[in-house]
Design a protein around this motif. Structure first.
Motif, mmCIF file in Angstrom:
data_model
loop_
_atom_site.group_PDB
_atom_site.id
_atom_site.type_symbol
_atom_site.label_atom_id
_atom_site.label_comp_id
_atom_site.label_asym_id
_atom_site.label_seq_id
_atom_site.Cartn_x
_atom_site.Cartn_y
_atom_site.Cartn_z
ATOM 1 N N CYS A 1 40.548 61.636 38.120
ATOM 2 C CA CYS A 1 40.179 60.250 38.437
ATOM 3 C C CYS A 1 38.716 59.959 38.172
ATOM 4 O O CYS A 1 38.284 58.807 38.278
ATOM 5 N N SER A 2 37.919 60.976 37.874
ATOM 6 C CA SER A 2 36.490 60.811 37.626
ATOM 7 C C SER A 2 35.849 60.040 38.783
ATOM 8 O O SER A 2 36.079 60.364 39.939
ATOM 9 N N THR A 3 35.090 58.996 38.476
ATOM 10 C CA THR A 3 34.354 58.262 39.515
ATOM 11 C C THR A 3 35.127 57.058 40.055
ATOM 12 O O THR A 3 34.551 56.191 40.713
ATOM 13 N N GLY A 4 36.415 56.998 39.788
ATOM 14 C CA GLY A 4 37.278 56.044 40.475
ATOM 15 C C GLY A 4 37.691 54.816 39.707
ATOM 16 O O GLY A 4 38.584 54.085 40.150
ATOM 17 N N GLU A 5 37.090 54.580 38.538
ATOM 18 C CA GLU A 5 37.415 53.344 37.823
ATOM 19 C C GLU A 5 38.893 53.267 37.441
ATOM 20 O O GLU A 5 39.495 52.187 37.507
ATOM 21 N N GLU A 6 39.480 54.393 37.027
ATOM 22 C CA GLU A 6 40.888 54.352 36.618
ATOM 23 C C GLU A 6 41.836 54.053 37.779
ATOM 24 O O GLU A 6 42.642 53.117 37.682
ATOM 25 N N LEU B 1 32.567 55.584 47.440
ATOM 26 C CA LEU B 1 31.591 54.523 47.690
ATOM 27 C C LEU B 1 32.026 53.210 47.053
ATOM 28 O O LEU B 1 31.806 52.132 47.610
ATOM 29 N N ALA B 2 32.609 53.291 45.857
ATOM 30 C CA ALA B 2 33.161 52.128 45.157
ATOM 31 C C ALA B 2 32.118 51.052 44.886
ATOM 32 O O ALA B 2 32.374 49.853 45.023
ATOM 33 N N VAL B 3 30.924 51.481 44.492
ATOM 34 C CA VAL B 3 29.858 50.566 44.079
ATOM 35 C C VAL B 3 29.443 50.972 42.670
ATOM 36 O O VAL B 3 29.089 52.128 42.433
ATOM 37 N N TYR B 4 29.463 50.012 41.732
ATOM 38 C CA TYR B 4 29.351 50.360 40.323
ATOM 39 C C TYR B 4 28.290 49.530 39.604
ATOM 40 O O TYR B 4 27.995 48.394 39.979
ATOM 41 N N GLY B 5 27.738 50.119 38.532
ATOM 42 C CA GLY B 5 26.771 49.457 37.682
ATOM 43 C C GLY B 5 27.401 48.922 36.410
ATOM 44 O O GLY B 5 28.614 49.046 36.197
ATOM 45 N N LYS B 6 26.566 48.371 35.536
ATOM 46 C CA LYS B 6 27.046 47.683 34.328
ATOM 47 C C LYS B 6 27.894 48.585 33.441
ATOM 48 O O LYS B 6 28.836 48.116 32.790
ATOM 49 N N HIS B 7 27.573 49.870 33.391
ATOM 50 C CA HIS B 7 28.283 50.798 32.508
ATOM 51 C C HIS B 7 29.783 50.825 32.788
ATOM 52 O O HIS B 7 30.579 51.098 31.889
ATOM 53 N N SER B 8 30.171 50.533 34.008
ATOM 54 C CA SER B 8 31.580 50.631 34.399
ATOM 55 C C SER B 8 32.396 49.394 34.053
ATOM 56 O O SER B 8 33.612 49.388 34.243
ATOM 57 N N PHE B 9 31.744 48.349 33.530
ATOM 58 C CA PHE B 9 32.433 47.068 33.356
ATOM 59 C C PHE B 9 32.651 46.696 31.895
ATOM 60 O O PHE B 9 32.845 45.527 31.572
ATOM 61 N N ARG B 10 32.692 47.702 31.026
ATOM 62 C CA ARG B 10 32.891 47.406 29.608
ATOM 63 C C ARG B 10 34.268 46.825 29.326
ATOM 64 O O ARG B 10 34.462 46.151 28.313
ATOM 65 N N GLY B 11 35.244 47.077 30.199
ATOM 66 C CA GLY B 11 36.595 46.566 29.968
ATOM 67 C C GLY B 11 36.988 45.447 30.899
ATOM 68 O O GLY B 11 38.178 45.133 31.017
ATOM 69 N N VAL B 12 36.026 44.816 31.565
ATOM 70 C CA VAL B 12 36.327 43.828 32.602
ATOM 71 C C VAL B 12 35.752 42.472 32.212
ATOM 72 O O VAL B 12 34.581 42.372 31.825
ATOM 73 N N SER B 13 36.573 41.433 32.317
ATOM 74 C CA SER B 13 36.088 40.084 32.050
ATOM 75 C C SER B 13 35.230 39.605 33.228
ATOM 76 O O SER B 13 35.313 40.142 34.340
ATOM 77 N N GLU B 14 34.426 38.587 32.985
ATOM 78 C CA GLU B 14 33.605 38.034 34.062
ATOM 79 C C GLU B 14 34.474 37.485 35.186
ATOM 80 O O GLU B 14 34.141 37.628 36.368
ATOM 81 N N GLU B 15 35.606 36.900 34.821
ATOM 82 C CA GLU B 15 36.510 36.358 35.845
ATOM 83 C C GLU B 15 37.074 37.476 36.716
ATOM 84 O O GLU B 15 37.132 37.348 37.943
ATOM 85 N N GLU B 16 37.473 38.589 36.093
ATOM 86 C CA GLU B 16 37.991 39.729 36.856
ATOM 87 C C GLU B 16 36.905 40.308 37.757
ATOM 88 O O GLU B 16 37.171 40.692 38.893
ATOM 89 N N GLN B 17 35.692 40.378 37.233
ATOM 90 C CA GLN B 17 34.596 40.929 38.027
ATOM 91 C C GLN B 17 34.327 40.054 39.250
ATOM 92 O O GLN B 17 34.136 40.562 40.356
ATOM 93 N N ARG B 18 34.317 38.743 39.074
ATOM 94 C CA ARG B 18 34.099 37.841 40.214
ATOM 95 C C ARG B 18 35.231 37.969 41.232
ATOM 96 O O ARG B 18 34.991 37.894 42.446
ATOM 97 N N ARG B 19 36.444 38.170 40.740
ATOM 98 C CA ARG B 19 37.607 38.187 41.624
ATOM 99 C C ARG B 19 37.708 39.475 42.431
ATOM 100 O O ARG B 19 38.155 39.462 43.585
ATOM 101 N N HIS B 20 37.293 40.585 41.843
ATOM 102 C CA HIS B 20 37.542 41.876 42.482
ATOM 103 C C HIS B 20 36.296 42.560 43.048
ATOM 104 O O HIS B 20 36.427 43.568 43.741
ATOM 105 N N PHE B 21 35.116 42.026 42.765
ATOM 106 C CA PHE B 21 33.873 42.676 43.179
ATOM 107 C C PHE B 21 32.926 41.685 43.841
ATOM 108 O O PHE B 21 33.025 40.482 43.639
ATOM 109 N N GLN B 22 32.015 42.249 44.608
ATOM 110 C CA GLN B 22 30.972 41.450 45.245
ATOM 111 C C GLN B 22 29.618 42.069 44.909
ATOM 112 O O GLN B 22 29.416 43.274 45.062
ATOM 113 N N ALA B 23 28.683 41.214 44.457
ATOM 114 C CA ALA B 23 27.360 41.706 44.087
ATOM 115 C C ALA B 23 26.594 42.145 45.323
ATOM 116 O O ALA B 23 26.567 41.450 46.339
ATOM 117 N N THR B 24 25.980 43.336 45.248
ATOM 118 C CA THR B 24 25.131 43.843 46.321
ATOM 119 C C THR B 24 23.834 44.359 45.694
ATOM 120 O O THR B 24 23.707 44.436 44.473
#
Length: 251
Positions: free
Chosen positions: A108-113, A148-171
């Motif tokens: 599972c590596s760092t959890g993205e999958e 921890l489930a807190v991620y940086g830009k590198h983890s979002f290469r396959g995610v649309s902005e809409e998906e990111q807004r829907r599933h994540f919260q900026a901290t």
């Protein structure tokens, strides 16, 4: 000196322990990791370090953490998640099952999958109590980050902005995954060379992507046989696009 000869014993141990082939990851990569651990442990030479390695489970873990380089991101290659969605939709034609669906992400590596798997099922309308995802990896460091489930830009290469807004919260520390997605995913450290004894559950879906390419052939076949034993009849196994040729026709 010939580096491959110097670390031949350590390479043999690594293959037996994790299945990882030094001929694939490269002798220089293993040598760099060994040199780091020589310095960290104060070992005077490679034979002394090898004796320590063989005697110490903690040191074995320390070396493996340096050899395994996690490389993943959310929805890495969309096709596997489309197959997952279609497969689960077929299982759901008669309504929700009496028992929660069981899925495995290994490694599972760092959890993205596994989190991408959870997002896929939740976006289909499945309630979180209708499925459970086991996520395993040999690296403790990766498991800690996944929890921890807190991620940086590198983890979002396959995610649309809409998906990111829907599933994540900026901290302040990065993009934090919503708790509803974390809830059905259960992380644990496990060595997949012992998959059947350490996991022992029957799964509807198993993701095992981009690991087989790093394994010795015998270890690859051992792992595939173990995964076949963990998969329910009619279950779905997804491997990496470059790995399908490693799956024997008998399985």
């Amino acid at each position: 000196a010939d580096s491959s000869g110097e670390i031949a014993g350590i390479a043999t141990w690594l293959a037996a322990y994790s299945g990882i082939s030094t001929s694939i990851i490269g002798v220089p990569s293993l040598m760099r990791a060994v040199r780091q651990r020589l310095t960290a442990t104060g070992s005077t030479d490679i034979p002394t370090y090898q004796d320590l390695l063989l005697a110490s489970p903690d040191e074995q873990q320390n070396l493996v953490e340096l050899v395994v380089v996690p490389e993943t991101w959310f929805f890495r290659d969309r096709h596997p998640y489309a197959y997952l969605r279609d497969h689960v939709a077929g299982l759901m034609r008669g309504g929700l099952p009496s028992q929660p669906l069981r899925l495995l992400s290994a490694p599972c590596s760092t959890g993205e999958e596994p989190y991408s798997m959870a997002m896929t099922l939740l976006d289909m309308g499945l309630p979180s109590q209708a499925f459970s995802i086991d996520a395993v990896d040999i690296c403790r460091r990766s498991i800690r980050k996944a929890r921890l489930a807190v991620y940086g830009k590198h983890s979002f290469r396959g995610v649309s902005e809409e998906e990111q807004r829907r599933h994540f919260q900026a901290t302040a520390k990065g993009q934090a995954l919503h708790p509803a997605i974390r809830q059905p995913v259960h992380f644990r450290r496990s060595n997949l060379m012992n998959a059947q004894t350490e996991l022992g559950s029957q799964y509807d879906v198993i993701f095992c992507r981009n690991l087989l390419i790093y394994l010795e052939e015998d270890a690859s076949q051992q792992l595939l046989t173990s995964l076949a034993g963990l998969l329910k009849v009619g279950g779905l196994l997804i491997v990496g696009s470059a790995e399908s040729g490693k799956v024997p026709s008998s399985l």
